[in-house]
Design a protein around this motif. Sequence first.
Motif, PDB file in Angstrom:
ATOM      1  N   THR A   1       0.830  -1.201   0.000  1.00  9.99           N
ATOM      2  CA  THR A   1       0.000   0.000   0.000  1.00  9.99           C
ATOM      3  C   THR A   1       0.865   1.252   0.000  1.00  9.99           C
ATOM      4  OG1 THR A   1      -0.056   0.182   2.401  1.00  9.99           O
ATOM      5  CG2 THR A   1      -1.797  -1.160   1.367  1.00  9.99           C
TER       6      THR A   1
ATOM      7  N   GLN B   1      -6.559   0.632   0.528  1.00 11.37           N
ATOM      8  CA  GLN B   1      -5.891  -0.175  -0.498  1.00 11.37           C
ATOM      9  C   GLN B   1      -5.542  -1.580  -0.006  1.00 11.37           C
ATOM     10  OE1 GLN B   1      -2.410   2.241  -1.069  1.00 11.37           O
ATOM     11  NE2 GLN B   1      -3.345   3.455  -2.712  1.00 11.37           N
TER      12      GLN B   1
ATOM     13  N   SER C   1      -3.340  -2.092  -6.652  1.00  7.44           N
ATOM     14  CA  SER C   1      -4.663  -1.782  -6.089  1.00  7.44           C
ATOM     15  C   SER C   1      -5.790  -1.917  -7.102  1.00  7.44           C
ATOM     16  CB  SER C   1      -4.658  -0.375  -5.475  1.00  7.44           C
ATOM     17  OG  SER C   1      -4.313   0.585  -6.449  1.00  7.44           O
TER      18      SER C   1
END
Length: 189
Positions: free
Chosen positions: A20, A141, A94
């Motif tokens: 992330t 995410q 993502s």
Amino acid sequence: MRHLSAVPPRRGLIIFLNGTSSSGKSSIAAELLRILDEPCFHMAADSFHAMRSRVPVPPDALDTVLHRTWQGYHRAVAGMAAAGNDVVMDHILSADWRLADCLSLFEPQDVVLVGVRCPVDELERRERERGDRPPGLAAAQLKQVHAHGVYDLECDTGASDAAECARRIKDFLPARPTPTAFQRLREAG
């Protein structure tokens, strides 16, 4: 002057750091460049977004511009590796299409897929400290970024610093098992 044909052919290695926003990928990449034995390039998705001109993008065109940026980034990494350069790729998977695109472009045996994880409370602390990301972006995410579930190696930047994570990755490289995570993901796809 050396002719291009005099350069020995070689396939580059891609160390693919996936995590992330604010998970510590860029810090690990910087440490890897410092400790790896071979010349290596850090190619970060953020760097590609930063190269874009500051011309305002209409809201209805933003998704298209971002999609094209990510596609170009993937192809640039693939091109550098195809030319024999080792690359540390700093990415955020993502969206499903990003992984599919990379799987179609990269030589799967030449990719070391590293999951960069970090506890949510630490992600939130880092976001607040950075101040350049919307609060909660990394947490939002988290589920999608690691949804594919297959890695060659994982690092937890909440438990280990960037230097320790980089050392683990460097130590992993000489005896990489096969099939690689990318080979397994491509076969499953």
